[in-house]
Each structure stands twice: as C-alpha cells, then as structure tokens.
Scaffold this active site. Structure first.
Site, PDB file in Angstrom:
ATOM      1  N   THR A 112     -17.938  -2.053   8.591  1.00  0.00           N
ATOM      2  CA  THR A 112     -18.887  -2.151   7.464  1.00  0.00           C
ATOM      3  C   THR A 112     -18.124  -1.952   6.164  1.00  0.00           C
ATOM      4  OG1 THR A 112     -20.646  -1.217   8.814  1.00  0.00           O
ATOM      5  CG2 THR A 112     -20.998  -1.247   6.435  1.00  0.00           C
ATOM      6  N   LYS A 187     -25.665  -6.102   5.917  1.00  0.00           N
ATOM      7  CA  LYS A 187     -25.424  -4.803   6.563  1.00  0.00           C
ATOM      8  C   LYS A 187     -25.677  -3.655   5.584  1.00  0.00           C
ATOM      9  CE  LYS A 187     -23.925  -1.562   9.224  1.00  0.00           C
ATOM     10  NZ  LYS A 187     -24.862  -0.982  10.197  1.00  0.00           N
ATOM     11  N   LYS A 255     -20.816   6.478   2.721  1.00  0.00           N
ATOM     12  CA  LYS A 255     -20.017   5.319   2.269  1.00  0.00           C
ATOM     13  C   LYS A 255     -20.903   4.073   2.133  1.00  0.00           C
ATOM     14  CE  LYS A 255     -18.263   3.095   5.559  1.00  0.00           C
ATOM     15  NZ  LYS A 255     -18.515   1.961   6.453  1.00  0.00           N
TER      16      LYS A 255
END
Ligand code: NAP
Length: 311
Positions: A112, A187, A255
């Site tokens: 990701t 995502k 994150k």
C-alpha cells in the site's frame, strides 16, 4: 507495450511453468507466497530479515540474496513492502528488483503506497522494458492466509491478464482500474474509511462502558443492525478485553491515513473525520502501540494511556 506483453510466456502455457518471485515476507507477504507455493508454483523469495524466508524455503521455495537476483531469475516478481520508502527502495534502489528486470518480465507491487510512489516505481520498471502492475490488497492477515484478498490493480493490462491465475489463488476478487495510481488511490480511500470506522467504534465502546453499559453487548447489538461490519464483530470482543493481536499493524493504518489525507489535499477534498482519526493513531503511536493491531487505537481515547505495550 503490446509487443512486451506478448513476449511474456504464452498465456496458454500451464500456469505452473511461471517462475514467480516474492519479496517482502511480513504479515501479508508470507501467507500470500505460501499459497502460491502450495498451488504448485515455482517460487523464489527474498526478505530483508532472512529468517522470515525459512518457513517458505521449508515448503519448497528457492532463495536469492537480493531483489535484483529474484527478479533476474523469475518471470514475474511480487513485492509486499511496508511503506512508500521501502517499496521504492526494494524496486529501484541498489540491488533492487529493477536491476534484474528486462523485456518479457513483470513486476507486481502489492504494497500500500501513494500514487506518486507507484508512478515512480512504474517508470523505473518500464525503463527496463518489463511490465508493471500496482495491485494493493484489501483484506488482512486471515484473508491472506485463506486466499480471500481483494486486488485493486492498475497498470499494464497484459501483465494483469498474465498474473490473473496467481491473483485468483491469493484472492477472491480483482479489479482492474486503468492507469497506475488508480489502484493506490482506491486502496487509500478504503483504508481511510476503515481507519475512521475503527476510531468511531472505539469511542462507542468506551462511552458505553462509561455510562454503565456492557461493551460486549454493544458489540452484539452493532453486529445485528445496519451498521454491522465484519471488522467490528472480529475485533470487538478482544478490544473489550484490551487485547490487540496484530493482524494489521497500527503504524500501517496511520501511514494509510496520512497518505489518504495527502490524496484528499491534492484535490482539495475536505476530510475532517479522517483528519481527526489520524490524530488518534498518531497519539497511539507515540505511546508505543505501533506494532499492535490498529484496533489498539482505542487506547488513545482512554484517560489512562499505557506507557508502552511494545516494550
Ligand atoms: P509487515 O508485517 O510490517 O511487513 C513489512 C515488510 O516490509 C517486511 O517484509 C519487512 O521486512 C519489509 N520492509 C520494511 N522496511 C523495509 C526496508 N527498508 N527494506 C526492505 N524491506 C523492508 O507489514 P504487512 O502487514 O505485511 O503489510 C505490508 C504492506 O501491506 C503494507 O503496505 C500494508 O499497509 C499493506 N497491507 C497490510 C494489511 C494487513 O492487514 N496487515 C492488509 C492490507 C494491506 P523485515 O521482515 O525485514 O522487517
């Protein structure tokens, strides 16, 4: 790119003849690679901490000492790294995968990352003549073990088609979203929603307890109504006991919120809920909860914070 696509091994050849590389064997990469090995693929692995390769080598995987050497000896190499920095480094750094790639090969990054990082990786990979697909996954440790991930792919369509049988082993569905950056964006939007949902659920659990309700019953009530979500039913019972067995590390959720906020900023989209949730995850990180499951964000709302759960 179609000439490069057609130079990949013939799509009609048995899938098992593909030599598959896998770099990055953390919580997600290890079970994903394991499912490929168990399906009969010829898999070559690398991980920064070499000991994490051992269980896969015991299952029949080969080992190479760098991402470059993995990419050089495989037709397609998958990468599952922690964050944009490590994904970029493993793909394009010294002894990185790009140095081992050439026309006819493919690189699939399932980490990701943000779209800008994915585009940098794509450009470097394409410079070698190889094909690139970004394919971040929705789904956590258990779906990775069960081959039930959801792939959010974008990039070279020929590579998407070539690796479709592998994605079908590791996942239950796959979306092809067009240009590089679209998979990353999808995502990040999904994980932005998830991070906010978990923060809101945490507030509800603590409020119910404060007003004298049993939070375990709240978990049951939520699970039967319109706001039911597998995540609440899965994580709720352990959160009530202040237990956070790691499936998705809190540091990665933070994150993803940080990257999602950057994405929102890039198009001037207001995201106040996600911004507030991000602050909670930052507080949790500062209290040593980075490597706990992201459901440990509830600790950042408690009046008495843990000194450090990881020490
Ligand atoms: P993880 O267990 O923390 O694994 C991270 C991997 O990245 C490890 O192989 C680690 O190597 C490697 N790595 C970190 N920094 C590196 C560096 N500088 N150079 C080389 N390798 C480096 O994380 P994970 O849960 O598997 O997640 C991996 C990715 O998938 C992340 O982008 C995460 O956001 C995403 N994701 C996770 C989940 C989940 O539920 N866990 C679900 C969907 C997506 P070492 O073993 O040497 O540390």
């Amino acid at each position: 790119m179609s000439n490069l696509g057609s130079s990949l091994p013939d799509a009609t050849a048995a899938a098992e003849t593909l030599r598959v590389g896998f770099v990055g064997l953390g919580i997600m990469g290890s079970p994903m690679a394991q499912n490929l090995i168990k399906s009969g693929y010829d898999v070559t692995v690398w991980n920064r901490t070499k000991s994490k390769c051992d269980p896969l080598i015991n299952l029949g995987a080969k080992y190479q000492p760098s991402p470059q050497e993995v990419a050089a000896c495989c037709d397609v190499t998958f990468a599952m790294l922690a964050d944009p920095e490590s994904a970029l480094d493993v793909a394009t750094g010294e002894n990185g995968a790009a140095s081992g790639l050439s026309p006819g090969k493919g690189y699939v990054d399932v980490s990701t990352v943000d779209g800008a990082t994915s585009k940098l990786i794509s450009a470097r990979i394409k410079d070698t003549g190889a094909l690139f697909l970004e394919a971040p996954v929705s789904g956590s440790k258990k779906p990775a073990e069960d081959g039930q991930l959801i792939f959010l792919t974008a990039g070279d369509k020929a590579l998407y088609e070539r690796v479709a049988p592998l994605l079908d082993i590791m996942g239950k569905s796959k979306f092809y979203l067009g240009e590089v950056g679209n998979g990353a964006a999808m995502k990040l939007v999904v994980n932005m929603i998830m991070g906010s949902m978990m923060a809101s659920f945490s507030e509800g659990l603590l409020l119910s307890e404060k007003v004298g309700l049993d939070p375990s019953i709240l978990v049951q009530v939520v699970s039967q109504g319109a706001i039911s979500a597998p995540m609440y039913s899965l994580k709720g019972p352990s959160m009530v006991q202040s237990l956070y067995p790691t499936a998705f590390p809190l540091k990665h959720q933070q994150k993803d919120l940080r990257l999602a906020l950057g994405l929102a900023e890039s198009v001037s989209q207001s995201t106040p809920i996600a911004a507030a949730a991000n602050e909670l995850y930052k507080v949790a990180k500062s209290h040593g909860l980075s490597d706990q499951d992201f459901s440990a964000v509830i600790e950042s709302l408690k009046s008495k914070l843990p000194h450090s759960k990881t020490e």
